[in-house]
Design a protein around this motif. Structure first.
Motif, PDB file in Angstrom:
ATOM      1  N   GLN A 159       0.907  -1.285  -0.224  1.00  0.00           N
ATOM      2  CA  GLN A 159      -0.119  -0.159  -0.103  1.00  0.00           C
ATOM      3  C   GLN A 159       0.796   1.238  -0.075  1.00  0.00           C
ATOM      4  N   GLU A 160       2.032   1.331   0.644  1.00  0.00           N
ATOM      5  CA  GLU A 160       2.849   2.455   0.923  1.00  0.00           C
ATOM      6  C   GLU A 160       3.956   2.705   0.086  1.00  0.00           C
ATOM      7  N   THR A 161       4.216   1.683  -0.805  1.00  0.00           N
ATOM      8  CA  THR A 161       5.716   1.835  -1.455  1.00  0.00           C
ATOM      9  C   THR A 161       5.141   2.545  -2.743  1.00  0.00           C
ATOM     10  N   PRO A 162       5.980   3.653  -3.102  1.00  0.00           N
ATOM     11  CA  PRO A 162       5.480   4.521  -4.195  1.00  0.00           C
ATOM     12  C   PRO A 162       6.275   3.719  -5.378  1.00  0.00           C
ATOM     13  N   GLY A 163       5.388   3.752  -6.471  1.00  0.00           N
ATOM     14  CA  GLY A 163       5.639   2.850  -7.699  1.00  0.00           C
ATOM     15  C   GLY A 163       5.279   3.885  -9.041  1.00  0.00           C
ATOM     16  N   VAL A 164       5.371   3.205  -9.966  1.00  0.00           N
ATOM     17  CA  VAL A 164       5.299   3.956 -11.213  1.00  0.00           C
ATOM     18  C   VAL A 164       3.677   3.579 -11.654  1.00  0.00           C
ATOM     19  N   GLN A 165       2.829   4.552 -10.997  1.00  0.00           N
ATOM     20  CA  GLN A 165       1.434   4.293 -11.156  1.00  0.00           C
ATOM     21  C   GLN A 165       1.322   5.100 -12.509  1.00  0.00           C
ATOM     22  N   GLU A 166       0.004   4.991 -13.078  1.00  0.00           N
ATOM     23  CA  GLU A 166      -0.369   5.652 -14.395  1.00  0.00           C
ATOM     24  C   GLU A 166       0.019   7.132 -14.612  1.00  0.00           C
ATOM     25  N   GLY A 167      -0.254   8.109 -13.419  1.00  0.00           N
ATOM     26  CA  GLY A 167       0.095   9.354 -13.650  1.00  0.00           C
ATOM     27  C   GLY A 167       1.467   9.538 -13.720  1.00  0.00           C
ATOM     28  N   ARG A 168       2.384   8.631 -13.259  1.00  0.00           N
ATOM     29  CA  ARG A 168       3.590   8.879 -12.815  1.00  0.00           C
ATOM     30  C   ARG A 168       4.682   8.225 -14.057  1.00  0.00           C
ATOM     31  N   ALA A 169       4.139   7.247 -14.776  1.00  0.00           N
ATOM     32  CA  ALA A 169       4.889   6.669 -15.789  1.00  0.00           C
ATOM     33  C   ALA A 169       5.625   7.561 -16.861  1.00  0.00           C
ATOM     34  N   ALA A 170       4.765   8.472 -17.501  1.00  0.00           N
ATOM     35  CA  ALA A 170       5.445   9.143 -18.477  1.00  0.00           C
ATOM     36  C   ALA A 170       6.890  10.018 -18.080  1.00  0.00           C
ATOM     37  N   TYR A 171       6.805  10.475 -16.731  1.00  0.00           N
ATOM     38  CA  TYR A 171       7.920  11.025 -16.151  1.00  0.00           C
ATOM     39  C   TYR A 171       8.914   9.967 -15.792  1.00  0.00           C
ATOM     40  N   VAL A 172       8.681   8.937 -15.367  1.00  0.00           N
ATOM     41  CA  VAL A 172       9.453   7.954 -15.230  1.00  0.00           C
ATOM     42  C   VAL A 172      10.372   7.650 -16.343  1.00  0.00           C
ATOM     43  N   ILE A 173       9.666   7.147 -17.341  1.00  0.00           N
ATOM     44  CA  ILE A 173      10.140   6.848 -18.569  1.00  0.00           C
ATOM     45  C   ILE A 173      11.050   7.899 -19.224  1.00  0.00           C
ATOM     46  N   ASN A 174      10.604   9.264 -19.282  1.00  0.00           N
ATOM     47  CA  ASN A 174      11.500  10.324 -19.596  1.00  0.00           C
ATOM     48  C   ASN A 174      12.741  10.231 -18.641  1.00  0.00           C
ATOM     49  N   ALA A 175      12.539  10.243 -17.333  1.00  0.00           N
ATOM     50  CA  ALA A 175      13.887  10.391 -16.636  1.00  0.00           C
ATOM     51  C   ALA A 175      14.913   9.152 -16.956  1.00  0.00           C
ATOM     52  N   ILE A 176      14.494   7.996 -17.239  1.00  0.00           N
ATOM     53  CA  ILE A 176      15.328   7.102 -17.370  1.00  0.00           C
ATOM     54  C   ILE A 176      15.772   6.945 -18.925  1.00  0.00           C
ATOM     55  N   ASN A 177      15.117   7.174 -19.954  1.00  0.00           N
ATOM     56  CA  ASN A 177      15.362   7.176 -21.217  1.00  0.00           C
ATOM     57  C   ASN A 177      15.960   8.421 -21.890  1.00  0.00           C
ATOM     58  N   VAL A 178      15.552   9.562 -21.306  1.00  0.00           N
ATOM     59  CA  VAL A 178      16.020  10.688 -21.857  1.00  0.00           C
ATOM     60  C   VAL A 178      17.220  11.705 -20.773  1.00  0.00           C
ATOM     61  N   LEU A 179      16.322  11.983 -19.729  1.00  0.00           N
ATOM     62  CA  LEU A 179      16.844  12.926 -19.062  1.00  0.00           C
ATOM     63  C   LEU A 179      18.537  12.325 -18.106  1.00  0.00           C
ATOM     64  N   GLY A 180      18.238  11.000 -17.656  1.00  0.00           N
ATOM     65  CA  GLY A 180      19.500  10.427 -17.059  1.00  0.00           C
ATOM     66  C   GLY A 180      20.623  10.567 -18.062  1.00  0.00           C
ATOM     67  N   PRO A 181      20.307   9.639 -19.278  1.00  0.00           N
ATOM     68  CA  PRO A 181      21.446   9.564 -20.387  1.00  0.00           C
ATOM     69  C   PRO A 181      22.046  10.834 -20.651  1.00  0.00           C
ATOM     70  N   SER A 182      21.161  11.927 -20.648  1.00  0.00           N
ATOM     71  CA  SER A 182      21.535  13.259 -21.191  1.00  0.00           C
ATOM     72  C   SER A 182      22.417  14.105 -20.162  1.00  0.00           C
ATOM     73  N   TYR A 183      21.992  13.852 -19.016  1.00  0.00           N
ATOM     74  CA  TYR A 183      22.905  14.544 -17.900  1.00  0.00           C
ATOM     75  C   TYR A 183      23.098  13.428 -16.736  1.00  0.00           C
ATOM     76  N   LEU A 211      12.612  -0.849 -15.189  1.00  0.00           N
ATOM     77  CA  LEU A 211      11.461  -0.445 -15.996  1.00  0.00           C
ATOM     78  C   LEU A 211      11.087  -1.500 -17.143  1.00  0.00           C
ATOM     79  N   SER A 212      12.131  -2.081 -17.727  1.00  0.00           N
ATOM     80  CA  SER A 212      11.684  -3.171 -18.755  1.00  0.00           C
ATOM     81  C   SER A 212      11.153  -4.487 -17.921  1.00  0.00           C
ATOM     82  N   SER A 213      11.910  -4.912 -16.814  1.00  0.00           N
ATOM     83  CA  SER A 213      11.160  -5.845 -16.308  1.00  0.00           C
ATOM     84  C   SER A 213       9.645  -5.667 -15.562  1.00  0.00           C
ATOM     85  N   PHE A 214       9.787  -4.366 -14.926  1.00  0.00           N
ATOM     86  CA  PHE A 214       8.212  -3.940 -14.712  1.00  0.00           C
ATOM     87  C   PHE A 214       7.381  -4.310 -15.628  1.00  0.00           C
ATOM     88  N   GLY A 215       7.394  -3.603 -16.816  1.00  0.00           N
ATOM     89  CA  GLY A 215       6.681  -3.692 -17.926  1.00  0.00           C
ATOM     90  C   GLY A 215       6.404  -5.245 -18.517  1.00  0.00           C
TER      91      GLY A 215
END
Length: 161
Positions: free
Chosen positions: A44-68, A85-89
């Protein structure tokens, strides 16, 4: 699809074995990857990649982290985050498939339970009608009658015509 009245299927021993072997293999394989057992509270309490967070998490991992890369923390590398992220999918796809299997098995099981119950009701009804004429009818009525007595008004014993 509605209940199929009086459906009776026989799941062959070979099919039963194949299904259970496939499920056991999947469980064994998943357990070989990693076993994580969370409490209901942790789930219940562990934060995850819920629907509203997915786009931000994907962007952070695939674009922002590698860019910076200088901004990537030491606790989790970009590669590890991408693997997570891939395994979660994949696990989400697996959970969807398991839910479908669960629904199919539960629906078929309930339909088959209904058939078995209908058989029992018919046997009781017939035995009650012929209790004085057919040997064993009294035994059938005596053995099955408590089933209907325990159900209250929800499913009373069939009425004698």
């Amino acid at each position: 699809m509605a209940i199929i009245k009086n459906l009776s299927v026989a799941i062959s021993p070979a099919d039963q074995t194949a299904i259970m072997t496939a499920l056991d293999t999947a469980l064994t394989t998943l357990n070989g990857v990693q076993i994580v057992t969370l409490s209901p509270k942790e789930r219940q309490e562990t934060p995850g990649v819920q629907e509203g967070r997915a786009a931000y998490v994907i962007n952070a991992i695939n674009v922002l982290g590698p860019s910076y890369p200088d901004l990537v923390g030491k606790a989790v590398s970009t590669a590890s985050a991408a693997d997570a992220l891939s395994s979660f999918g994949f696990l989400e796809e697996m959970i969807t498939k398991l839910a479908e299997i669960n629904d199919r098995a539960a629906d078929l099981g309930l339909n088959l339970q209904n058939t078995a119950y209908n058989y029992t009701t018919d046997l009781y009804y017939t035995a009650e009608r012929y209790v004085d004429d057919v040997p064993g009818a009294d035994i059938v009525v005596q053995e099955i009658a408590p089933l209907f007595a325990e159900q209250g008004n929800h499913n009373p014993a069939p009425a004698t015509p």
